[in-house]
Design an enzyme around this catalytic site. Structure first.
Site, short mmCIF file in Angstrom:
data_model
loop_
_atom_site.label_atom_id
_atom_site.label_comp_id
_atom_site.label_asym_id
_atom_site.label_seq_id
_atom_site.Cartn_x
_atom_site.Cartn_y
_atom_site.Cartn_z
N ALA A 174 0.84 -1.21 0.00
CA ALA A 174 0.00 0.00 0.00
C ALA A 174 0.88 1.26 0.00
CB ALA A 174 -0.90 0.02 1.22
N PRO A 175 0.43 2.34 -0.62
CA PRO A 175 -0.90 2.56 -1.22
C PRO A 175 -1.04 2.09 -2.67
CG PRO A 175 0.36 4.58 -1.30
CD PRO A 175 1.24 3.57 -0.60
N GLY A 176 -0.03 1.42 -3.20
CA GLY A 176 -0.21 0.80 -4.50
C GLY A 176 0.48 1.47 -5.67
N ASP A 201 1.11 -10.00 6.65
CA ASP A 201 2.37 -9.35 6.95
C ASP A 201 3.46 -10.04 6.14
OD1 ASP A 201 4.82 -8.53 8.15
OD2 ASP A 201 3.71 -7.97 9.96
N CYS A 246 13.13 4.45 1.87
CA CYS A 246 13.30 5.89 1.66
C CYS A 246 14.09 6.46 2.83
CB CYS A 246 11.96 6.60 1.46
SG CYS A 246 10.81 6.40 2.80
#
Lengths: 169, 318
Positions: free
Chosen positions: B130-132, B179, B249
């Protein structure tokens, strides 16, 4: 849970795909029912193993819902509009109406640029903009030329592409 | 454990001038080139990028349409990605965005997907999906063929992701609320696995200035421990000859090179392949020395590469 459509459901789905002129697009792709929600999803055969062994939160793309009849989702309408030859179940609206439809507003007669004379009352239609992109799904309130009458809402907007933005938040 | 370096006149001065915790600037001085330029860059809004969704339109068509609305776009090293140099309205408020013609996504994030070398009909696992954004890019690279399994344990995030998949017209993906640490329960192997690991987000300070001071060495420790487990779980899911791309990141070596180095030591069948973007990864940090292959990993610095801060490792599993 995802399952294969029953024979009756398949008949309804096939009729709908035929109606929207999108039958060919779904060749080589699977259509499954999302149980408890009557939603129809389009997916690739390679996803079948996952669907049968696990219970995904989402599999493929919801292209519509089977209620009394097949009602396309926005994603389904988009596929239909891009992959099919346009027929009487598509109407085109002008730029001003496009903005309003994307906020979920209904369509008034004078903003319809193109609608078939043979459209009946209470028909499901895919609403296109001038670039022939699906912007909404509507239901006609009038038949034929009466759809174009001025000053009246002639098509009720059932869903629109703006919902992605509204719902996402 | 996260390395903390002794304070220097420079680290104290820069931390005070730009409003950072001293320990963080002390670390930046060890692994970020041109720290002052970097801190200066973090004070300005980052460049915004959009990625053309080729499932629905072409780059040329999108450029024409957005230009007619007053947008100024610039091509980048990834053909599908355009830098937004001028936007007369919010980039997420155009009809083209609603129709799924593009996705707002940083160039660095697209580079991670590009590193997967995806082709049609493959089986792909996207571990923290997510978020894709990356999932939808993978889908368009596969032209909606094959299959993508996207793992996202959080329901709210999985729901948001489902909207993005629908908007972008993706039908070759499944979202599983699992998960990534327990990915082995899928009992499947994949041609490509992407692990964009949850991280301390050091690289996105320009978007979230609170990270200058609310970020602690314990956050880095916590993330690194989790990343260690995630990368091992992800590596087990790759078919022989397949590719695992690991990205974060963050700039912290504990979350990047050290995680990859440990994996190389632990598994004998993983090689780091070169990438064409960014600067070389670190082969030393503090008194630690890493496998020389770590040179093939890539670091993206905001002030050098005009992206968010990012790390990418392309790992071939044999």
């Amino acid at each position: 849970m995802y399952r294969k459509p029953t024979r009756d459901e398949s008949t309804l789905i096939n009729r709908a795909l035929d109606k929207w002129g999108a039958f060919e697009f779904f060749k080589g792709r699977l259509l499954m029912m999302k149980e408890n929600a009557s939603k129809i999803v389009c997916l690739m055969p390679a996803e079948l193993e996952v669907i049968t062994r696990m219970q995904p939160y989402l599999a493929g793309l919801v292209i519509g819902e089977l209620k009394k009849q097949f009602v396309p989702s926005m994603a389904g309408a988009d596929i239909f509009a891009r992959s099919s030859k346009r027929n009487k179940f598509y109407i085109i609206v002008n730029e001003n109406a496009e903005k309003l439809v994307l906020y979920g507003r209904d369509i008034i007669g004078e903003s319809i640029v193109e609608a078939s004379d043979t459209l009946g009352e209470n028909e499901l239609v895919i609403v296109l903009n001038s670039r022939l992109e699906a912007i909404g799904i509507g239901r006609t309130r009038f038949a034929g030329r009466s759809l174009l009458q001025k000053g009246r809402v002639t098509v009720t907007t059932l869903s629109d592409a703006g919902y992605y933005l509204r719902e996402e938040g | 454990l996260t390395l903390i370096f002794s304070e220097s006149v420079e680290s104290v001065d820069l931390a005070a001038r730009y409003g950072y915790d001293r320990w963080l600037v002390g670390r930046f001085l060890e692994y970020v080139p041109g720290v002052e330029d970097f801190l200066e860059k973090m004070e300005r809004p980052p460049t915004q990028y959009i990625r053309v969704n080729t499932l629905k339109t072409s780059r040329k068509e999108l450029e024409t349409r957005l230009s007619s609305k007053g947008f100024e776009l610039k091509r980048t090293s990834i053909p599908e990605v355009l830098a937004v140099e001028k936007a007369p309205i919010a980039t997420g408020a155009t009809n083209e965005y609603l129709f799924g013609h593009y996705y707002i996504q940083d160039l660095s994030s697209c580079m991670a997907v590009d590193a997967l070398d995806i082709s049609k009909d493959q089986a792909v696992l996207d571990v923290a999906a997510a978020p894709g954004g990356k999932t939808t890019f993978i889908a368009q690279k596969m032209e909606n063929t094959g299959s993508i399994i996207a793992l996202e344990p959080n329901e709210r995030r999985a729901r948001a992701m489902s909207f993005n998949l629908a908007r972008c017209g993706v039908y070759n993906a499944c979202i599983l609320r699992r998960d990534g640490m327990h990915a082995e329960k899928l009992q499947m192997k994949f041609d490509r696995v992407l692990l964009d690991a949850p991280c301390s987000c050091e690289g996105v300070i320009a978007k979230d200035a609170t990270r200058k001071t609310n970020h602690t060495p314990q956050d880095v420790d916590y993330c690194a421990a989790r990343q260690d487990k995630l990368i091992q779980a992800a590596a087990m899911m790759v078919k022989s000859g397949g590719i695992l791309v690991y990205s974060t990141c963050s700039f912290a070596p504990e979350e990047n090179e050290i995680v990859v180095d440990r994996l190389l030591q632990k598994l004998g069948n993983v090689a780091v392949e070169p990438l064409k973007y960014g600067s070389s990864g670190l082969t030393r940090f503090g008194d630690m020395k890493f496998d020389n292959q770590l040179m093939n990993t890539r670091r993206l610095y905001p002030h050098v590469h005009d992206t968010t801060g990012f790390f990418i490792a392309k790992l071939r599993v044999s």
